[in-house]
Write a protein that holds these residues in place. Structure first.
Motif, PDB file in Angstrom:
ATOM      1  N   GLU A 471      62.490 -31.503 -40.510  1.00  0.00           N
ATOM      2  CA  GLU A 471      62.731 -31.849 -39.111  1.00  0.00           C
ATOM      3  C   GLU A 471      61.624 -32.330 -38.326  1.00  0.00           C
ATOM      4  OE1 GLU A 471      60.983 -27.701 -39.257  1.00  0.00           O
ATOM      5  OE2 GLU A 471      62.608 -28.584 -40.195  1.00  0.00           O
ATOM      6  N   ARG A 472      60.464 -32.285 -38.858  1.00  0.00           N
ATOM      7  CA  ARG A 472      59.167 -32.912 -38.350  1.00  0.00           C
ATOM      8  C   ARG A 472      59.026 -34.011 -38.924  1.00  0.00           C
ATOM      9  NH1 ARG A 472      54.285 -29.039 -40.276  1.00  0.00           N
ATOM     10  NH2 ARG A 472      54.682 -28.668 -42.243  1.00  0.00           N
ATOM     11  N   VAL A 473      59.549 -34.764 -39.530  1.00  0.00           N
ATOM     12  CA  VAL A 473      59.397 -36.002 -40.341  1.00  0.00           C
ATOM     13  C   VAL A 473      60.102 -37.127 -39.344  1.00  0.00           C
ATOM     14  CG1 VAL A 473      59.403 -37.509 -42.481  1.00  0.00           C
ATOM     15  CG2 VAL A 473      59.120 -34.986 -42.625  1.00  0.00           C
ATOM     16  N   VAL A 474      59.398 -38.089 -39.246  1.00  0.00           N
ATOM     17  CA  VAL A 474      59.874 -39.313 -38.324  1.00  0.00           C
ATOM     18  C   VAL A 474      59.107 -40.585 -38.811  1.00  0.00           C
ATOM     19  CG1 VAL A 474      57.905 -38.946 -36.616  1.00  0.00           C
ATOM     20  CG2 VAL A 474      60.024 -40.067 -36.027  1.00  0.00           C
ATOM     21  N   GLY A 475      59.992 -41.582 -38.813  1.00  0.00           N
ATOM     22  CA  GLY A 475      59.624 -42.923 -39.208  1.00  0.00           C
ATOM     23  C   GLY A 475      58.771 -43.522 -38.026  1.00  0.00           C
ATOM     24  N   PHE A 476      57.737 -44.109 -38.063  1.00  0.00           N
ATOM     25  CA  PHE A 476      56.784 -44.840 -37.477  1.00  0.00           C
ATOM     26  C   PHE A 476      56.297 -46.312 -37.805  1.00  0.00           C
ATOM     27  CE2 PHE A 476      53.343 -43.591 -34.296  1.00  0.00           C
ATOM     28  CZ  PHE A 476      54.183 -43.298 -33.088  1.00  0.00           C
ATOM     29  N   HIS A 477      57.112 -47.111 -37.855  1.00  0.00           N
ATOM     30  CA  HIS A 477      57.084 -48.382 -38.404  1.00  0.00           C
ATOM     31  C   HIS A 477      56.468 -49.244 -37.427  1.00  0.00           C
ATOM     32  CE1 HIS A 477      58.828 -52.057 -40.392  1.00  0.00           C
ATOM     33  NE2 HIS A 477      57.602 -52.062 -40.833  1.00  0.00           N
ATOM     34  N   PHE A 478      55.119 -49.583 -37.944  1.00  0.00           N
ATOM     35  CA  PHE A 478      54.364 -50.595 -37.214  1.00  0.00           C
ATOM     36  C   PHE A 478      54.391 -51.983 -37.905  1.00  0.00           C
ATOM     37  CE2 PHE A 478      52.042 -46.660 -36.376  1.00  0.00           C
ATOM     38  CZ  PHE A 478      51.643 -46.936 -35.056  1.00  0.00           C
ATOM     39  N   PHE A 479      53.969 -52.913 -37.110  1.00  0.00           N
ATOM     40  CA  PHE A 479      54.122 -54.303 -37.777  1.00  0.00           C
ATOM     41  C   PHE A 479      52.900 -55.107 -37.819  1.00  0.00           C
ATOM     42  CE2 PHE A 479      58.431 -53.140 -36.529  1.00  0.00           C
ATOM     43  CZ  PHE A 479      59.184 -53.958 -37.349  1.00  0.00           C
ATOM     44  N   ILE A 484      48.285 -56.577 -32.674  1.00  0.00           N
ATOM     45  CA  ILE A 484      48.899 -57.855 -31.931  1.00  0.00           C
ATOM     46  C   ILE A 484      50.483 -57.508 -31.694  1.00  0.00           C
ATOM     47  CG2 ILE A 484      49.407 -60.107 -31.804  1.00  0.00           C
ATOM     48  CD1 ILE A 484      46.685 -60.449 -33.412  1.00  0.00           C
ATOM     49  N   LEU A 485      51.018 -57.179 -32.615  1.00  0.00           N
ATOM     50  CA  LEU A 485      52.537 -56.890 -32.398  1.00  0.00           C
ATOM     51  C   LEU A 485      52.949 -55.788 -31.722  1.00  0.00           C
ATOM     52  CD1 LEU A 485      54.003 -58.594 -35.669  1.00  0.00           C
ATOM     53  CD2 LEU A 485      53.841 -59.644 -33.280  1.00  0.00           C
ATOM     54  N   PRO A 486      53.510 -55.896 -30.642  1.00  0.00           N
ATOM     55  CA  PRO A 486      53.835 -54.466 -29.763  1.00  0.00           C
ATOM     56  C   PRO A 486      54.923 -53.433 -30.322  1.00  0.00           C
ATOM     57  CG  PRO A 486      54.190 -56.357 -28.611  1.00  0.00           C
ATOM     58  CD  PRO A 486      54.142 -56.889 -29.995  1.00  0.00           C
ATOM     59  N   LEU A 487      55.688 -53.956 -31.203  1.00  0.00           N
ATOM     60  CA  LEU A 487      56.950 -53.122 -31.729  1.00  0.00           C
ATOM     61  C   LEU A 487      56.625 -51.750 -32.582  1.00  0.00           C
ATOM     62  CD1 LEU A 487      60.077 -52.703 -31.678  1.00  0.00           C
ATOM     63  CD2 LEU A 487      60.329 -53.899 -33.846  1.00  0.00           C
ATOM     64  N   LEU A 488      57.174 -50.824 -32.323  1.00  0.00           N
ATOM     65  CA  LEU A 488      57.153 -49.808 -33.216  1.00  0.00           C
ATOM     66  C   LEU A 488      58.595 -49.346 -33.285  1.00  0.00           C
ATOM     67  CD1 LEU A 488      55.445 -47.601 -34.704  1.00  0.00           C
ATOM     68  CD2 LEU A 488      54.925 -46.405 -32.470  1.00  0.00           C
ATOM     69  N   GLU A 489      59.180 -49.170 -34.375  1.00  0.00           N
ATOM     70  CA  GLU A 489      60.474 -48.689 -34.843  1.00  0.00           C
ATOM     71  C   GLU A 489      60.208 -47.388 -35.065  1.00  0.00           C
ATOM     72  OE1 GLU A 489      62.744 -52.447 -36.774  1.00  0.00           O
ATOM     73  OE2 GLU A 489      61.733 -51.269 -38.247  1.00  0.00           O
ATOM     74  N   ILE A 490      61.173 -46.498 -34.268  1.00  0.00           N
ATOM     75  CA  ILE A 490      60.860 -44.912 -34.494  1.00  0.00           C
ATOM     76  C   ILE A 490      62.090 -44.620 -34.930  1.00  0.00           C
ATOM     77  CG2 ILE A 490      60.782 -42.842 -33.253  1.00  0.00           C
ATOM     78  CD1 ILE A 490      58.726 -44.095 -31.368  1.00  0.00           C
ATOM     79  N   VAL A 491      61.959 -44.067 -36.308  1.00  0.00           N
ATOM     80  CA  VAL A 491      63.239 -43.719 -37.043  1.00  0.00           C
ATOM     81  C   VAL A 491      63.451 -42.131 -36.943  1.00  0.00           C
ATOM     82  CG1 VAL A 491      64.253 -44.016 -39.219  1.00  0.00           C
ATOM     83  CG2 VAL A 491      62.560 -45.581 -38.454  1.00  0.00           C
ATOM     84  N   ARG A 492      64.741 -42.045 -36.537  1.00  0.00           N
ATOM     85  CA  ARG A 492      65.216 -40.482 -36.753  1.00  0.00           C
ATOM     86  C   ARG A 492      65.668 -40.365 -37.977  1.00  0.00           C
ATOM     87  NH1 ARG A 492      67.524 -37.271 -31.804  1.00  0.00           N
ATOM     88  NH2 ARG A 492      67.125 -34.967 -32.825  1.00  0.00           N
ATOM     89  N   GLY A 493      65.407 -39.452 -38.890  1.00  0.00           N
ATOM     90  CA  GLY A 493      65.958 -38.852 -40.119  1.00  0.00           C
ATOM     91  C   GLY A 493      67.145 -38.104 -39.711  1.00  0.00           C
ATOM     92  N   GLU A 494      67.784 -37.610 -40.575  1.00  0.00           N
ATOM     93  CA  GLU A 494      69.000 -36.800 -40.656  1.00  0.00           C
ATOM     94  C   GLU A 494      68.659 -35.498 -40.144  1.00  0.00           C
ATOM     95  OE1 GLU A 494      70.974 -36.657 -44.365  1.00  0.00           O
ATOM     96  OE2 GLU A 494      71.479 -38.550 -44.413  1.00  0.00           O
TER      97      GLU A 494
END
Length: 709
Positions: A471-479, A484-494
């Protein structure tokens, strides 16, 4: 009632949500018995940091204030007129919310003419006029000052720009005509075209003065007082303002040509705004202001009704509003504090992450890896980058020392992560490796610590499946590049819980990233769209289309780089790996290019050579290619790629990968650098009919990033 007042009153109903900027007139006696002076202050009545804007009612208020000072000037009651803003903010231009609602060309024309009619009165009062740029000034806020006789700027001025072409407009209230006549075409092109197309680069007060836009520069603490003292000296003849002579010869043409090269390099002819601005700058060489203002009116009206402008405003809203209030983010009250960060890995990506966490959170950051040499290299990278910030004046010596002290390394995960609140892994993109890393980390971190993965394509749920606390694992995908690139895709696992997700979003905000919540689906958003699009281009090459033809196919969109350049930036090996992941998940839509596989196997990192100054296919790469006999045209490749993008976005929305099309667009703008004039991509797909052809209908309702029905 004047004609201008009638126009503005008629236009006011088109801007029902306008926050009206008042124009208050007060009188004061200038120092040294220089005479009675009228000072107009722009103020929208909100908090000091809320910028003042110009809609029809605001222009009417300024017009009324000018009526008053015009009468006083004619009667000899005042010796001059000044205009300034409320504390910290001068003005930031047109009310863009209202511009979006305009449906007809004539309505747009009224807005252009209304601004010109009001602002130009400042240059025809019969007494000298002064603009005091005391705070942020953008767009129309800059232009109102250009109509004045003299200008001063605060050394504390944080942001000064003409950002219009970045959004899809031109500086249409005098900027394109007055600025080159004030500081020359070369400098004007830098401000109007170059700065704007470089992500709306801002000028500071000192730069405004150095460029010759302002005639004097004063410290922020007593800016207005010093400006008024300077004004008195100018009016009494004690100070003579001398400006550099403007070169109206070949240098003017050369400046316009340079502007076109800049525009071609940024938008590749895909957006009309910079080219319309350059046309007006070119014509401004004659110094005919009336003709220039008329050209600005027409360009402004045309562009206001364009799809590119509507897309630009939509994109601006995404980046400045939606990015700050992420859809689906849990209650921020659930977030736990992060007082120490662990980074698993010490390669380039991991080192970039460590540096970012140290700079933004200012907490201890510890890197680990499989050997001391790698750790030392990662820590050294962070320290060297901090030293570069010191050399650039971005941090002082004390701050640099503190930041470097925060970044350390250790081979011992237990000792390094035993008190960490947030641990992120950035190791090889292979599920077994990542599962092993998380198992090792879970054994030594506190029970409340967040375990984050920077995976670009793998399942977060599967990665967490063997842990005691998934339950404490999360996706934290930088570019990349992370800084420079501002996006951070935050992924919710099951099984990711709300507290972990809330902590991830709170941390993203501290890192000054634009976070978007995404479902745990293969390659998430950006990589899924880019891989599908790139796969279609590579597929056309595999089938027989020449590389240069396929690579030029997307040029009409004005993307930041061509498909092959994108492939080189990502790296053939990474692109091949992600395409393999997606092929396994969606074999009917994602192919694995055999040619790309051969390139990776041969260890080639680039497809092009640049020995002649332009990109050409590397002969060694060419020998690796095995192609079929189907040759497509650029248009056919483009249609194929756009249809694939539209289809994939529709499927992602149906699968709930993100909440709305706006999230896809925000991801592409902030994570892939896709331009504002596309609105990310869905407004463009709607505008060009691709959505209906390939995705079963529009992504956005008519009037969203388009002219209202």
């Amino acid at each position: 009632m004047s004609k201008t007042a009638e126009l503005l009153n008629g236009a006011a109903e088109l801007f029902p949500d306008e926050v009206v900027t008042e124009a208050h007139v007060r009188h004061l006696d200038l120092p040294g018995n220089a005479g009675r002076f009228a000072l107009i202050t722009l103020d929208n009545g909100h908090d000091h940091k809320k910028p003042s804007t110009f809609g029809p009612q605001s222009l009417a208020r300024l017009d009324g204030a000018i009526d008053q000072v015009e009468r006083e000037a004619a009667a000899g009651e005042i010796v001059g007129v000044g205009i300034t803003g409320k504390p910290f903010v001068f003005a930031v231009g047109a009310d863009l919310k209202g511009v979006e609602a305009l449906k007809e060309h004539d309505q747009a024309l009224v807005i252009g003419r209304g601004g010109h009619d009001v602002f130009s009165r400042l240059g025809a009062l019969g007494v000298p006029t002064f603009a005091y740029y005391n705070g942020a000034a953008m767009g129309g806020g800059v232009e109102v000052g250009l109509h004045c006789t003299y200008r001063t700027a605060s050394a504390a001025l944080p942001a000064f720009s003409l950002p219009e072409v970045f959004l899809g407009l031109v500086p249409g209230w005098g900027g394109c005509t007055l600025l080159p006549n004030l500081i020359g075409a070369e400098r004007a092109v830098s401000v109007i075209i170059e700065n704007s197309l470089n992500q709306n680069r801002q000028l500071k007060g000192a730069q405004v003065y150095e460029l010759g836009i302002a005639d004097a520069l004063f410290e922020g603490a007593d800016f207005l007082e010093e400006s008024l003292r300077w004004t008195a000296s100018v009016l009494k003849g004690e100070i003579e303002v001398v400006r550099a002579e403007v070169d109206r010869g070949e240098a003017w043409d050369e400046a316009v040509a340079r502007g076109k090269e800049i525009a071609d390099g940024k938008v590749h002819g895909a957006a009309p705004a910079p080219y319309r601005a350059l046309d007006i700058i070119a014509a401004a060489r004659t110094g005919d202001l009336r003709q220039g203002f008329e050209a600005e009116d027409n360009a402004l009206a045309d562009l206001i009704m364009s799809g590119e402008l509507r897309s630009g405003l939509y994109a601006f809203d995404l980046v400045n509003k939606r990015a700050k209030r992420p859809a689906g983010a849990p209650d921020k009250q659930l977030a736990r504090p992060v007082g120490k960060v662990g980074v698993v890995g010490a390669g380039l990506m991991a080192s970039q992450l460590a540096l970012l966490f140290a700079r933004r959170l200012e907490v201890p950051v510890v890197l680990t890896d499989i050997d001391q040499e790698r750790i030392d290299k990662g820590v050294a990278y962070c320290h060297e980058e901090i030293d570069k910030l010191l050399l650039k004046g971005r941090v002082n010596q004390d701050k640099a020392n503190r930041l470097k002290a925060l970044v350390t390394g250790s081979l011992d995960k237990a000792g390094a992560f035993g008190d960490a609140d947030f641990v992120i892994e950035a190791v090889f993109e292979e599920m077994g490796v990542k599962q092993q890393v998380f198992a090792e980390v879970e054994a030594v971190v506190p029970e409340t610590a967040i375990l984050a993965t920077n995976t670009s394509s793998l399942s977060v749920s599967e990665m967490a499946s063997k842990l005691s606390h998934p339950e404490r694992v999360v996706g934290f995908h930088f570019f990349n590049p992370v800084a420079i690139l501002p996006l951070l895709e935050i992924v919710r696992g099951e099984r990711t819980d709300d507290a972990s997700l809330a902590t991830a979003f709170a941390t993203a905000k501290q890192l000054k990233k634009s976070a978007v919540l995404v479902k745990d689906a293969p390659a998430f958003v950006v990589n899924r769209v880019l891989t599908r699009f790139l796969g279609e281009v590579l597929g056309s090459i595999d089938e027989g289309t020449p590389v240069d033809v396929a690579d030029r196919a997307l040029a009409p969109l004005g993307l930041p780089m061509s498909p092959i350049q994108l492939l080189e930036l990502v790296g053939p090996a990474v692109a091949h790996h992600v395409s393999g992941t997606l092929h396994a998940a969606f074999p009917d839509r994602f192919e694995v290019s055999a040619n790309l596989g051969r390139i990776v196997e041969a260890g080639k990192k680039n497809l092009y050579t640049y020995e002649t100054g332009k990109p050409e296919l590397d002969p060694e790469v060419a020998t690796l290619f095995e192609v079929g006999g189907t040759v497509l045209t650029e248009e056919q490749v483009r249609t194929r790629a756009l249809d694939a993008i539209a289809q994939e976005i529709r499927l992602m929305l149906d699968e709930g990968v993100v909440a709305e099309p706006q999230d896809v667009d925000l991801c592409l703008i902030t994570g892939a650098g896709w331009p504002f004039h596309l609105g990310g991509v869905t407004p463009y797909l709607d505008r060009e009919g691709v959505s209906e052809r390939a995705a079963g209908g529009r992504f956005l309702a008519q009037g969203v990033a388009s002219v209202p029905a």
